[in-house]
Design a protein around this motif. Structure first.
Motif, mmCIF file in Angstrom:
data_model
loop_
_atom_site.group_PDB
_atom_site.id
_atom_site.type_symbol
_atom_site.label_atom_id
_atom_site.label_comp_id
_atom_site.label_asym_id
_atom_site.label_seq_id
_atom_site.Cartn_x
_atom_site.Cartn_y
_atom_site.Cartn_z
ATOM 1 N N SER A 33 18.549 -5.377 -1.159
ATOM 2 C CA SER A 33 17.565 -4.433 -0.621
ATOM 3 C C SER A 33 16.161 -4.826 -1.060
ATOM 4 C CB SER A 33 17.868 -3.012 -1.115
ATOM 5 O OG SER A 33 17.585 -2.911 -2.506
ATOM 6 N N ILE A 34 15.168 -4.174 -0.445
ATOM 7 C CA ILE A 34 13.784 -4.288 -0.894
ATOM 8 C C ILE A 34 13.390 -2.962 -1.511
ATOM 9 C CG2 ILE A 34 11.393 -4.711 -0.248
ATOM 10 C CD1 ILE A 34 12.350 -6.247 2.166
ATOM 11 N N THR A 35 13.075 -2.973 -2.798
ATOM 12 C CA THR A 35 12.639 -1.768 -3.500
ATOM 13 C C THR A 35 11.176 -1.928 -3.852
ATOM 14 O OG1 THR A 35 14.833 -1.271 -4.398
ATOM 15 C CG2 THR A 35 12.939 -0.330 -5.549
ATOM 16 N N GLY A 36 10.369 -0.979 -3.413
ATOM 17 C CA GLY A 36 8.942 -0.999 -3.701
ATOM 18 C C GLY A 36 8.624 -0.229 -4.967
ATOM 19 N N LEU A 37 7.803 -0.804 -5.803
ATOM 20 C CA LEU A 37 7.392 -0.194 -7.065
ATOM 21 C C LEU A 37 5.929 0.208 -6.918
ATOM 22 C CD1 LEU A 37 8.263 0.462 -9.964
ATOM 23 C CD2 LEU A 37 7.658 -1.869 -10.602
ATOM 24 N N LEU A 38 5.676 1.519 -6.919
ATOM 25 C CA LEU A 38 4.351 2.039 -6.604
ATOM 26 C C LEU A 38 3.836 2.944 -7.709
ATOM 27 C CD1 LEU A 38 5.148 3.078 -2.920
ATOM 28 C CD2 LEU A 38 4.072 0.960 -3.668
ATOM 29 N N GLU A 154 18.894 -14.895 -6.646
ATOM 30 C CA GLU A 154 19.596 -13.710 -6.140
ATOM 31 C C GLU A 154 18.707 -12.476 -6.237
ATOM 32 O OE1 GLU A 154 23.621 -13.321 -7.820
ATOM 33 O OE2 GLU A 154 23.356 -15.382 -8.525
ATOM 34 N N LEU A 155 17.812 -12.475 -7.227
ATOM 35 C CA LEU A 155 16.861 -11.382 -7.417
ATOM 36 C C LEU A 155 15.468 -11.970 -7.466
ATOM 37 C CD1 LEU A 155 16.029 -8.438 -8.196
ATOM 38 C CD2 LEU A 155 16.423 -9.100 -10.584
ATOM 39 N N LEU A 156 14.559 -11.404 -6.691
ATOM 40 C CA LEU A 156 13.173 -11.866 -6.648
ATOM 41 C C LEU A 156 12.270 -10.706 -7.050
ATOM 42 C CD1 LEU A 156 11.385 -14.293 -5.958
ATOM 43 C CD2 LEU A 156 11.346 -13.506 -3.591
ATOM 44 N N VAL A 157 11.532 -10.892 -8.150
ATOM 45 C CA VAL A 157 10.638 -9.865 -8.684
ATOM 46 C C VAL A 157 9.206 -10.293 -8.381
ATOM 47 C CG1 VAL A 157 9.918 -8.625 -10.757
ATOM 48 C CG2 VAL A 157 12.311 -9.321 -10.486
ATOM 49 N N ALA A 179 13.694 -11.064 5.837
ATOM 50 C CA ALA A 179 14.709 -12.071 6.137
ATOM 51 C C ALA A 179 15.514 -12.419 4.882
ATOM 52 C CB ALA A 179 14.055 -13.328 6.703
ATOM 53 N N LEU A 180 14.846 -12.481 3.734
ATOM 54 C CA LEU A 180 15.557 -12.746 2.482
ATOM 55 C C LEU A 180 16.542 -11.630 2.164
ATOM 56 C CD1 LEU A 180 12.619 -14.059 0.245
ATOM 57 C CD2 LEU A 180 14.554 -15.396 1.084
ATOM 58 N N ALA A 181 16.103 -10.389 2.323
ATOM 59 C CA ALA A 181 16.982 -9.248 2.048
ATOM 60 C C ALA A 181 18.184 -9.257 2.991
ATOM 61 C CB ALA A 181 16.210 -7.936 2.168
ATOM 62 N N ALA A 182 17.963 -9.615 4.248
ATOM 63 C CA ALA A 182 19.058 -9.673 5.215
ATOM 64 C C ALA A 182 20.085 -10.722 4.819
ATOM 65 C CB ALA A 182 18.506 -9.976 6.608
ATOM 66 N N THR A 186 17.975 -9.651 -3.394
ATOM 67 C CA THR A 186 17.394 -8.381 -3.815
ATOM 68 C C THR A 186 15.944 -8.601 -4.178
ATOM 69 O OG1 THR A 186 19.537 -7.703 -4.712
ATOM 70 C CG2 THR A 186 17.601 -6.453 -5.425
ATOM 71 N N LEU A 187 15.056 -7.731 -3.689
ATOM 72 C CA LEU A 187 13.625 -7.862 -3.977
ATOM 73 C C LEU A 187 13.100 -6.598 -4.628
ATOM 74 C CD1 LEU A 187 14.121 -9.334 -0.904
ATOM 75 C CD2 LEU A 187 11.804 -10.054 -1.419
ATOM 76 N N LEU A 188 12.370 -6.768 -5.722
ATOM 77 C CA LEU A 188 11.643 -5.692 -6.379
ATOM 78 C C LEU A 188 10.172 -6.053 -6.276
ATOM 79 C CD1 LEU A 188 11.622 -3.084 -8.078
ATOM 80 C CD2 LEU A 188 11.854 -4.516 -10.125
ATOM 81 N N VAL A 189 9.406 -5.262 -5.521
ATOM 82 C CA VAL A 189 8.036 -5.621 -5.145
ATOM 83 C C VAL A 189 7.077 -4.507 -5.540
ATOM 84 C CG1 VAL A 189 6.539 -6.381 -3.264
ATOM 85 C CG2 VAL A 189 9.009 -6.807 -3.136
#
Length: 250
Positions: A33-38, A154-157, A179-182, A186-189
């Motif tokens: 998934s893509i999780t946004g950190l705000l 596997e995880l991109l921060v 596209a990476l998440a698909a 896993t992305l933490l942005v």
């Protein structure tokens, strides 16, 4: 998305000097998934990301990443981290920078070309032979991203990866993130740009080192009654601040 979280943070406390940078933070980041950190500047976003990649000394609590303690040796090839400041060698070309990181990860030259082409969606491919010190700030940021992507993590921060980019380049990078998440990454942005929150599957909202909420963009709108995410975010953050002040006067 896998039912097992890629990142599991439990009762995390981080102190920097006398300042409590993170205060009892618990959250999970779903795999694939893509999780946004705000949150406002200084709220603890970068500290949380450093905790996830294992470069932050923590006071108490646990951070589990891909089934291992954060910072474990086995995670070095599985986690990519892009900091706010570009992490490149300015005396090397774009290709040489990416090739250097590819060698560290045991990837071949084909992976270098493929990664440069992928980030080339944002215009990097045409600068592959240029020395990094001749690039703009936005281009340097994309070189940093390529250096992290070439390891096929596997995880991109990503700590504010779109700062300084124009709207077209930002849109192209978010298409690449999707596209990476698909593909299962896993992305933490983290981001200060609220319209980017709509690109995320889930949002983590921080204020003064505390977790305010973890929810989807739709849930944020429903919870606050605001359609614009920026208004919804401010509504929730200001309401949390007011509640904290009320508790403090009791």
């Amino acid at each position: 998305m896998s039912s097992t979280p890629a990142v599991d943070v439990s009762s995390l406390h981080v102190r920097r000097g006398l300042h409590k940078a993170l205060d009892d933070v618990s959250l999970q980041v779903p795999a694939g998934s893509i999780t946004g950190l705000l949150g406002p500047s200084g709220c603890g976003k970068t500290t949380l990301m450093r905790s996830v990649v294992g470069t932050q000394i923590i006071e108490s609590g646990t951070v589990t990443v891909l089934g291992e303690p954060a910072g474990a040796r086995g995670l070095r090839r599985r986690v990519g981290y892009v900091t706010q400041a570009p992490s490149v060698y300015t005396d090397l070309t774009v290709t040489e920078n990416v090739a250097y990181y590819a060698a560290l990860y045991g990837r071949d030259r084909a992976a270098v070309a493929d990664t440069i082409a992928a980030v080339g969606l944002a215009g990097l491919a045409g600068h592959a032979g240029n020395a990094a010190d001749a690039l703009s700030g936005g281009q340097l940021g994309r070189v940093s991203l390529a250096c992290s992507l070439v390891g096929d993590p596997e995880l991109l921060v990503l700590d504010e990866p779109t700062v300084g980019l124009d709207p077209v380049l930002r849109a192209e990078l978010w298409e690449h993130f999707r596209a990476l998440a698909a593909r299962g990454v896993t992305l933490l942005v983290s981001s200060h740009v609220m319209d980017e929150a709509d690109h995320c599957d889930a949002l983590v909202l921080l204020r003064d080192g505390r977790l305010v909420a973890q929810l989807t963009p739709r849930e944020l709108r429903d919870r606050t009654g605001e359609e614009r995410l920026e208004d919804a975010f401010l509504h929730l953050i200001r309401g949390d601040a007011a509640g904290t002040e009320t508790e403090g006067t009791r």
